[in-house]
Enzyme design. Structure first.
Site, PDB file in Angstrom:
ATOM      1  N   SER A 178       0.822  -1.199   0.000  1.00  0.00           N
ATOM      2  CA  SER A 178       0.000   0.000   0.000  1.00  0.00           C
ATOM      3  C   SER A 178       0.867   1.264   0.000  1.00  0.00           C
ATOM      4  O   SER A 178       1.723   1.419  -0.873  1.00  0.00           O
ATOM      5  CB  SER A 178      -0.962  -0.022   1.199  1.00  0.00           C
ATOM      6  OG  SER A 178      -1.930   0.992   1.091  1.00  0.00           O
ATOM      7  N   ASP A 360      -7.840  -5.795  -6.769  1.00  0.00           N
ATOM      8  CA  ASP A 360      -7.636  -4.592  -5.950  1.00  0.00           C
ATOM      9  C   ASP A 360      -7.983  -3.373  -6.787  1.00  0.00           C
ATOM     10  O   ASP A 360      -7.403  -3.149  -7.844  1.00  0.00           O
ATOM     11  CB  ASP A 360      -6.173  -4.528  -5.493  1.00  0.00           C
ATOM     12  CG  ASP A 360      -5.807  -3.192  -4.863  1.00  0.00           C
ATOM     13  OD1 ASP A 360      -6.719  -2.487  -4.369  1.00  0.00           O
ATOM     14  OD2 ASP A 360      -4.608  -2.853  -4.861  1.00  0.00           O
ATOM     15  N   HIS A 413      -6.083  -5.721  -2.027  1.00  0.00           N
ATOM     16  CA  HIS A 413      -5.114  -4.653  -1.782  1.00  0.00           C
ATOM     17  C   HIS A 413      -4.035  -5.057  -0.790  1.00  0.00           C
ATOM     18  O   HIS A 413      -2.922  -4.551  -0.845  1.00  0.00           O
ATOM     19  CB  HIS A 413      -5.853  -3.412  -1.273  1.00  0.00           C
ATOM     20  CG  HIS A 413      -4.977  -2.211  -1.111  1.00  0.00           C
ATOM     21  ND1 HIS A 413      -4.297  -1.644  -2.169  1.00  0.00           N
ATOM     22  CD2 HIS A 413      -4.662  -1.458  -0.012  1.00  0.00           C
ATOM     23  CE1 HIS A 413      -3.600  -0.604  -1.732  1.00  0.00           C
ATOM     24  NE2 HIS A 413      -3.802  -0.478  -0.437  1.00  0.00           N
TER      25      HIS A 413
END
EC number: 3.4.16.-
Length: 435
Positions: A178, A360, A413
């Site tokens: 991330s 994602d 994600h």
């Protein structure tokens, strides 16, 4: 005389914090886990910055294979402001929470089968300062910035290795997911630059690994429209109209371009009911154990228990309520794009693994592919499936700059949506095998 009391208390607090600076402890038992830990866990603080005012908290877990020679991996979580405990407990560590309704007691910890510590020594670091159990001894300290935090991480690593000299010879990698996609490439540069300074402890830097990385704000956000079209979340007609009318820019739209703004409203109506972290998962009530995100609440219950803090050797009085992700943490996001850092890291010959969950929508794989292609390196292993037990687990390609890109089929994600597949992916790459 009463005016001296607050100053005396402040002095006592400073002395207390100074006493606990740069401490480390071997943790053999944790509340919620039955029996002694089946791995070696160390927690502690390393002071960085002016007069070591920033006390960085870490969890260190030795490799379960051969800690003397296995790689040393620094793992960061995103945010900014998310504790690295997120990675340890949800994504690639040897412990996880048993998912069950919270009854007021300490949540139960269980062993995992997918831990990356089976092949690597891992430092999970709470950064920037103010994240997790990291704290500053200076209440008037400047707001942390991305570039400043990268320097702090480099300082942390050299001090940590000085206190753990047996790991100087281990190959070193930095990693995260991330928002760490902004931080890790910069940290790699800081380490590389620091290695060139005479007298600094040398880090045997080999490369880095990033999952669903935030890289370039404009590119990441704009790629969501292409992703939504590819996943049949928006119609072909809407997609073509948006491309033609908005010119590929869906973030900073000219307020006079009312047609584009109307099309973006249509797009938002189509995707507003989608859970962006993993579009296959329904949006749900976070307080329900049936909701995937419910597990994130268990870490808050666990880490705010006083017996847990004592077990982890957290310095009393240094942090208030622990938050897995402190979204209110002030941070100067002064790295607009990490692409230039990827370019420099490539020139210097560092290995890299960039992987994306193919479902994602926060940082879609199509955007990640775009910036990787912008580096203009030739392909040495063309696009192909990578397999687990004769089943397609995703797709991969490798470039001449030692960068491998891979998708994880059905992934989201963060690593916790497909932990077994992500573990196999990492183990193959870190050992130099073909995926």
């Amino acid at each position: 005389m009463g005016s001296w009391i607050p100053k005396l208390l402040l002095l006592q607090l400073v002395l207390l914090l100074t006493k606990h600076a740069d401490s480390s402890s071997i943790i053999k038992y944790l509340p919620g886990f039955e029996g002694p830990l089946p791995f070696e866990l160390e927690t502690g603080y390393i002071g960085v910055g002016e007069e070591d005012e920033d006390q960085m908290f870490y969890y260190f877990i030795k490799s379960e294979s051969n800690p003397k020679t296995d790689p040393l991996l620094l793992w960061l979580s995103g945010g900014p402001g998310c504790s690295s405990f997120t990675g340890l407990i949800y994504e690639n560590g040897p412990l996880g929470f048993k998912v069950e309704a919270y009854n007021g007691s300490i949540p139960t910890l269980v062993s995992t089968t997918y831990s990356w510590t089976k092949v690597a020594n891992i430092i999970y670091l709470d950064q920037p300062v103010g994240t997790g159990f990291s704290y500053s001894r200076n209440p008037l300290a400047d707001i942390p910035s991305d570039t400043g935090s990268a320097k702090r991480v480099d300082e942390f690593l050299r001090k940590w290795l000085t206190k753990h000299p047996e790991y100087f010879s281990n190959p070193f990698y930095a990693g995260g997911n991330s928002y760490s996609g902004k931080m890790v490439p910069v940290i790699v540069q800081e380490i590389s630059n620091g290695n060139c300074i005479y007298g600094k402890p040398q880090i045997r830097l080999q490369g880095y690994v990033l999952g669903s990385p935030v890289t370039d704000y404009d590119l990441d956000r704009n790629s969501r429209i292409q992703f939504a079209h590819g996943m049949a979340l928006i119609s072909n007609e809407l997609y073509e109209s948006m491309k033609r009318t908005c010119g590929g820019n869906y973030i900073f739209v000219d307020p006079l371009n009312t047609e584009c703004l109307e099309l973006i409203k249509d797009y938002d109506n189509c995707v507003s009911g989608i859970y962006e972290n993993l579009i296959l998962v329904p949006k749900c009530d976070l307080t329900s154990p049936d909701c995937h995100s419910y597990r994130s609440m268990l870490s808050d219950y666990w880490a705010n228990n006083e017996s847990v803090r004592r077990a982890l050797k957290v310095v009393e009085g240094t942090t208030g309520r622990w938050e897995r992700c402190k979204w209110t943490l002030q941070n100067n996001k002064d790295i607009k794009s990490s692409i230039p850092y990827h370019k420099k890291n490539s020139i210097q010959g560092y290995r890299s693994l960039i992987f994306s969950g193919d479902h994602d929508m926060l940082t879609p794989y199509v955007g990640t592919q775009d910036w990787i292609r912008s580096l203009n390196y030739s392909i040495i292993d063309k696009w192909r499936p990578w397999m687990i037990l004769d089943q397609v687990a995703g797709y991969t390609t490798t470039y001449a700059n030692k960068m491998t890109f891979a998708t994880v089929k059905g992934g989201g994600h963060t690593l916790d949506y497909k932990p077994d597949e992500n573990s196999i992916l990492f183990k193959r790459w870190i050992s130099g095998q073909l995926l």
